[in-house]
Design a protein around this motif. Structure first.
Motif, PDB file in Angstrom:
ATOM      1  N   LYS A  33      15.743  32.095  46.377  1.00  0.00           N
ATOM      2  CA  LYS A  33      14.930  32.071  47.592  1.00  0.00           C
ATOM      3  C   LYS A  33      14.857  30.656  48.141  1.00  0.00           C
ATOM      4  O   LYS A  33      14.804  29.701  47.392  1.00  0.00           O
ATOM      5  CB  LYS A  33      13.504  32.498  47.251  1.00  0.00           C
ATOM      6  CG  LYS A  33      13.241  33.967  47.463  1.00  0.00           C
ATOM      7  CD  LYS A  33      11.758  34.223  47.197  1.00  0.00           C
ATOM      8  CE  LYS A  33      11.433  35.691  47.205  1.00  0.00           C
ATOM      9  NZ  LYS A  33      11.246  36.258  48.508  1.00  0.00           N
ATOM     10  N   ILE A  34      14.844  30.564  49.446  1.00  0.00           N
ATOM     11  CA  ILE A  34      14.576  29.279  50.062  1.00  0.00           C
ATOM     12  C   ILE A  34      13.063  29.155  50.131  1.00  0.00           C
ATOM     13  O   ILE A  34      12.374  30.144  50.325  1.00  0.00           O
ATOM     14  CB  ILE A  34      15.183  29.218  51.474  1.00  0.00           C
ATOM     15  CG1 ILE A  34      16.677  29.504  51.377  1.00  0.00           C
ATOM     16  CG2 ILE A  34      14.957  27.878  52.107  1.00  0.00           C
ATOM     17  CD1 ILE A  34      17.355  29.687  52.698  1.00  0.00           C
ATOM     18  N   ALA A  58      25.343  35.990  58.887  1.00  0.00           N
ATOM     19  CA  ALA A  58      26.245  34.830  58.824  1.00  0.00           C
ATOM     20  C   ALA A  58      26.915  34.824  57.453  1.00  0.00           C
ATOM     21  O   ALA A  58      26.266  35.063  56.433  1.00  0.00           O
ATOM     22  CB  ALA A  58      25.456  33.539  59.033  1.00  0.00           C
ATOM     23  N   ASP A  59      28.230  34.588  57.470  1.00  0.00           N
ATOM     24  CA  ASP A  59      29.036  34.570  56.245  1.00  0.00           C
ATOM     25  C   ASP A  59      29.782  33.256  56.180  1.00  0.00           C
ATOM     26  O   ASP A  59      30.558  32.969  57.082  1.00  0.00           O
ATOM     27  CB  ASP A  59      30.122  35.657  56.382  1.00  0.00           C
ATOM     28  CG  ASP A  59      29.823  36.829  55.507  1.00  0.00           C
ATOM     29  OD1 ASP A  59      29.779  36.627  54.287  1.00  0.00           O
ATOM     30  OD2 ASP A  59      29.638  37.926  56.082  1.00  0.00           O
ATOM     31  N   TYR A  78      34.674  30.526  47.671  1.00  0.00           N
ATOM     32  CA  TYR A  78      33.684  31.586  47.440  1.00  0.00           C
ATOM     33  C   TYR A  78      32.941  31.816  48.753  1.00  0.00           C
ATOM     34  O   TYR A  78      33.153  31.072  49.726  1.00  0.00           O
ATOM     35  CB  TYR A  78      32.700  31.199  46.317  1.00  0.00           C
ATOM     36  CG  TYR A  78      31.798  30.041  46.664  1.00  0.00           C
ATOM     37  CD1 TYR A  78      32.253  28.729  46.595  1.00  0.00           C
ATOM     38  CD2 TYR A  78      30.487  30.252  47.106  1.00  0.00           C
ATOM     39  CE1 TYR A  78      31.435  27.663  46.948  1.00  0.00           C
ATOM     40  CE2 TYR A  78      29.657  29.194  47.459  1.00  0.00           C
ATOM     41  CZ  TYR A  78      30.149  27.903  47.368  1.00  0.00           C
ATOM     42  OH  TYR A  78      29.352  26.841  47.722  1.00  0.00           O
ATOM     43  N   ASP A  79      32.101  32.840  48.778  1.00  0.00           N
ATOM     44  CA  ASP A  79      31.383  33.200  50.005  1.00  0.00           C
ATOM     45  C   ASP A  79      29.872  33.065  49.831  1.00  0.00           C
ATOM     46  O   ASP A  79      29.347  33.258  48.742  1.00  0.00           O
ATOM     47  CB  ASP A  79      31.671  34.661  50.375  1.00  0.00           C
ATOM     48  CG  ASP A  79      33.058  34.825  50.955  1.00  0.00           C
ATOM     49  OD1 ASP A  79      33.965  34.103  50.489  1.00  0.00           O
ATOM     50  OD2 ASP A  79      33.216  35.650  51.869  1.00  0.00           O
ATOM     51  N   ILE A  80      29.236  32.766  50.922  1.00  0.00           N
ATOM     52  CA  ILE A  80      27.768  32.751  50.955  1.00  0.00           C
ATOM     53  C   ILE A  80      27.394  33.703  52.087  1.00  0.00           C
ATOM     54  O   ILE A  80      28.048  33.696  53.138  1.00  0.00           O
ATOM     55  CB  ILE A  80      27.234  31.344  51.298  1.00  0.00           C
ATOM     56  CG1 ILE A  80      27.812  30.295  50.351  1.00  0.00           C
ATOM     57  CG2 ILE A  80      25.708  31.307  51.285  1.00  0.00           C
ATOM     58  CD1 ILE A  80      27.707  28.876  50.872  1.00  0.00           C
ATOM     59  N   TYR A  81      26.360  34.485  51.858  1.00  0.00           N
ATOM     60  CA  TYR A  81      25.985  35.442  52.893  1.00  0.00           C
ATOM     61  C   TYR A  81      24.483  35.338  53.163  1.00  0.00           C
ATOM     62  O   TYR A  81      23.680  35.185  52.238  1.00  0.00           O
ATOM     63  CB  TYR A  81      26.364  36.854  52.420  1.00  0.00           C
ATOM     64  CG  TYR A  81      25.787  37.948  53.280  1.00  0.00           C
ATOM     65  CD1 TYR A  81      26.323  38.220  54.541  1.00  0.00           C
ATOM     66  CD2 TYR A  81      24.694  38.692  52.844  1.00  0.00           C
ATOM     67  CE1 TYR A  81      25.776  39.211  55.335  1.00  0.00           C
ATOM     68  CE2 TYR A  81      24.149  39.686  53.641  1.00  0.00           C
ATOM     69  CZ  TYR A  81      24.691  39.935  54.881  1.00  0.00           C
ATOM     70  OH  TYR A  81      24.152  40.900  55.675  1.00  0.00           O
ATOM     71  N   ALA A  82      24.113  35.408  54.432  1.00  0.00           N
ATOM     72  CA  ALA A  82      22.684  35.446  54.783  1.00  0.00           C
ATOM     73  C   ALA A  82      22.493  36.409  55.940  1.00  0.00           C
ATOM     74  O   ALA A  82      23.413  36.595  56.747  1.00  0.00           O
ATOM     75  CB  ALA A  82      22.202  34.057  55.185  1.00  0.00           C
ATOM     76  N   ASN A  83      21.323  37.062  56.006  1.00  0.00           N
ATOM     77  CA  ASN A  83      21.063  37.896  57.184  1.00  0.00           C
ATOM     78  C   ASN A  83      19.694  37.613  57.788  1.00  0.00           C
ATOM     79  O   ASN A  83      18.795  37.095  57.129  1.00  0.00           O
ATOM     80  CB  ASN A  83      21.283  39.384  56.897  1.00  0.00           C
ATOM     81  CG  ASN A  83      20.170  39.978  56.068  1.00  0.00           C
ATOM     82  OD1 ASN A  83      19.011  39.958  56.478  1.00  0.00           O
ATOM     83  ND2 ASN A  83      20.507  40.483  54.905  1.00  0.00           N
ATOM     84  N   ALA A  84      19.605  37.949  59.075  1.00  0.00           N
ATOM     85  CA  ALA A  84      18.453  37.520  59.864  1.00  0.00           C
ATOM     86  C   ALA A  84      17.133  38.143  59.413  1.00  0.00           C
ATOM     87  O   ALA A  84      16.083  37.525  59.537  1.00  0.00           O
ATOM     88  CB  ALA A  84      18.700  37.834  61.336  1.00  0.00           C
ATOM     89  N   GLU A  85      17.193  39.365  58.851  1.00  0.00           N
ATOM     90  CA  GLU A  85      15.942  40.015  58.440  1.00  0.00           C
ATOM     91  C   GLU A  85      15.316  39.300  57.248  1.00  0.00           C
ATOM     92  O   GLU A  85      14.114  39.172  57.143  1.00  0.00           O
ATOM     93  CB  GLU A  85      16.161  41.491  58.073  1.00  0.00           C
ATOM     94  CG  GLU A  85      16.171  42.433  59.263  1.00  0.00           C
ATOM     95  CD  GLU A  85      17.558  42.482  59.896  1.00  0.00           C
ATOM     96  OE1 GLU A  85      18.483  42.891  59.182  1.00  0.00           O
ATOM     97  OE2 GLU A  85      17.700  42.071  61.061  1.00  0.00           O
ATOM     98  N   TYR A 108      19.713  34.055  50.333  1.00  0.00           N
ATOM     99  CA  TYR A 108      21.161  33.903  50.547  1.00  0.00           C
ATOM    100  C   TYR A 108      21.886  34.209  49.244  1.00  0.00           C
ATOM    101  O   TYR A 108      21.314  34.069  48.159  1.00  0.00           O
ATOM    102  CB  TYR A 108      21.501  32.484  51.031  1.00  0.00           C
ATOM    103  CG  TYR A 108      21.153  31.393  50.050  1.00  0.00           C
ATOM    104  CD1 TYR A 108      19.871  30.860  50.003  1.00  0.00           C
ATOM    105  CD2 TYR A 108      22.110  30.893  49.152  1.00  0.00           C
ATOM    106  CE1 TYR A 108      19.544  29.866  49.093  1.00  0.00           C
ATOM    107  CE2 TYR A 108      21.781  29.897  48.247  1.00  0.00           C
ATOM    108  CZ  TYR A 108      20.500  29.390  48.224  1.00  0.00           C
ATOM    109  OH  TYR A 108      20.179  28.417  47.329  1.00  0.00           O
ATOM    110  N   THR A 109      23.127  34.645  49.361  1.00  0.00           N
ATOM    111  CA  THR A 109      23.910  34.917  48.152  1.00  0.00           C
ATOM    112  C   THR A 109      24.904  33.773  47.930  1.00  0.00           C
ATOM    113  O   THR A 109      25.069  32.930  48.797  1.00  0.00           O
ATOM    114  CB  THR A 109      24.744  36.204  48.291  1.00  0.00           C
ATOM    115  OG1 THR A 109      25.767  35.946  49.256  1.00  0.00           O
ATOM    116  CG2 THR A 109      23.896  37.379  48.733  1.00  0.00           C
ATOM    117  N   GLY A 110      25.552  33.781  46.813  1.00  0.00           N
ATOM    118  CA  GLY A 110      26.621  32.787  46.607  1.00  0.00           C
ATOM    119  C   GLY A 110      26.448  32.006  45.324  1.00  0.00           C
ATOM    120  O   GLY A 110      27.420  31.566  44.707  1.00  0.00           O
TER     121      GLY A 110
END
Ligand SMILES: Nc1ncnc2c1ncn2[C@@H]1O[C@H](COP(=O)(O)OP(=O)(O)OP(=O)(O)O)[C@@H](O)[C@H]1O
Ligand SMILES: [Mg+2]
Length: 420
Positions: A3-4, A111-112, A126-133, A138-140
């Motif tokens: 978590k941020i 956003a990816d 590697y990938d990081i993923y975040a979504n607005a909701e 974030y993942t990664g």
């Protein structure tokens, strides 16, 4: 999912001033902050303008997986800012708040980041993923980076786009990016920096109204300075008029405001000074004591630096003159039209006001009507009682006049005397 440290609501309210274009600029700055020289913006839209894909890619150093958590976690305390608190005199690092990467929510749902970074001899991805909701997630972090042949860099792909269309990008993106980045691309033109939109490089030169290259040399020390003077058609949205000092490799070492402050004359300029003399130079006094070997470093008190400063001031004085003349003329017209000057003003008074406005436009910058009348009447009184000569010392006690400005005032008084 780590978590941020702030709620999604908190983030969105802190970022409410963002528009899609300001957000796009944040992703571009993140690329340049990561030492990218090339940023690519690619989008595809259908005939209704709906965006089918939208990506921003850079060829920077990527996001080291081991550092992801540290880079993406702390909010409002960007690492970049901590490292660069004292570096406000350098353009290389723009990021300071630790939030830019989250601004996508104002135009996209997701956003990816696909990032490639160097690890020893290998490139890993590697990938990081975040979504607005759930923008605070974030993942990664638990991803396992894979080996890749791709070059280092980061590509952000936005999906679920709203509030942006292919038509509006077509119409406004270039104009927006020019105002934000033209100065930065000019600053780094020696290193071929570019922003490429759907294959076309952003033509930052189109914002240039005047360009002059020259070389000056300080004879005694044989120091050569290459100067590039640029005047811009339009005001930059984020950068003032400045001097930039570049080393032999065209890397910016330092920047500072030019002496021209209140710029009511729309004289927007950037001056690049390139010299091997700046390879090792103590721009800050403290740098000398800290870690600069004093024998190598030049300082501001060197005769060659003072020579440079004088030459720069002179260059600006010449370049600014037509702007001041136009400003002074407009001012005199305005004073006549608004009856600040009597309808049939004495030639001497008009001339005095015009010359003063040319020498010190700041004096006239933010006066209200009463103040304008007061100033005009006071000048008139001085003229009528033949005391206008007092003005030089009076002015000098308020604003510092350089020898050229003093000479111009003297000339004005002599001219006045002849009119008597
Ligand atoms: N394209 C990128 N390449 C390399 N690192 C990146 C990239 N985008 C983000 N980062 C890393 O993620 C961190 C967070 O980015 P973010 O834009 O949120 O904050 P910032 O740039 O530090 O500050 P600001 O809020 O002013 O943009 C950056 O400091 C950087 O270390
Ligand atoms: Mg940023």
């Amino acid at each position: 999912m780590p978590k941020i440290q702030i709620t999604a609501k908190g983030i969105k309210s802190a970022l409410k001033k963002y528009t899609p274009y300001l957000s796009i600029a944040e992703y571009i700055w993140n690329g340049f902050d990561a030492q990218a020289s090339e940023i690519k913006i690619d989008y595809v839209s259908d005939e209704l303008g709906n965006l089918e894909s939208f990506t921003i890619s850079d060829n920077g150093y990527g996001i080291d997986h081991a550092k992801l958590q540290e880079k993406f976690e702390p909010l409002f305390e960007s690492k970049k800012a901590l490292e660069n608190k004292l570096k406000k005199n350098q353009s290389a690092i723009h990021g300071k708040n630790g939030i830019g990467r989250l601004t996508f929510f104002c135009f996209a749902r997701n956003a990816d980041w696909k990032t490639v970074f160097k690890s020893g001899e290998e490139n890993l991805t590697y990938d990081i993923y975040a979504n607005a909701e759930n923008i605070n997630l974030y993942t990664g972090v638990s991803a396992v980076p894979r080996k890749t042949q791709l070059p280092i860099g980061t590509q952000v792909t936005f999906t679920g786009i709203h509030g942006l269309s292919g038509f509006s990008l077509q119409e406004k993106l270039v104009e927006f990016l020019l105002k934000e980045f033209a100065w930065f691309l000019a600053l780094n033109s020696g290193r071929n920096f570019s922003i490429i939109i759907n294959g076309a490089a952003l033509a930052w030169e189109s914002l240039i109204a005047e360009r002059e290259e020259s070389q000056i040399s300080h004879e005694k020390s044989q120091t050569i300075f290459k100067l590039t003077y640029l005047r811009w058609n339009e005001k930059s949205s984020n950068e003032a008029s400045r001097y930039y000092y570049l080393d032999e490799q065209y890397c910016e070492k330092w920047k500072e405001a030019t002496a021209i402050k209140n710029n009511s004359q729309q004289f927007y300029h950037s001056i690049f000074i390139q010299s091997s003399y700046f390879n090792s130079f103590a721009f800050k006094k403290s740098a000398l004591q800290e870690n600069q070997p004093p024998l190598l470093a030049g300082t501001r008190s060197d005769s060659q630096f003072r020579f440079l400063q004088k030459s720069l001031a002179n260059l600006l004085r010449i370049k600014r003159r037509p702007f001041l003349k136009a400003f002074a003329q407009e001012l005199a017209t305005e004073y006549t039209q608004k009856n600040i000057l009597a309808s049939d003003p004495h030639e001497k008074l008009t001339l005095t006001i015009q010359t003063l406005a040319e020498i010190q436009p700041r004096l006239f910058a933010s006066l209200n009507l009463e103040q304008k009348k007061f100033l005009t009447n006071t000048l008139n009184l001085l003229l009528q009682s033949n005391q206008i000569g007092q003005l030089t010392s009076l002015l000098h006690s308020i604003v510092e006049l350089n020898p050229e400005e003093k000479a111009e005032l003297e000339e004005l008084f002599n001219h006045n005397a002849k009119l008597d």
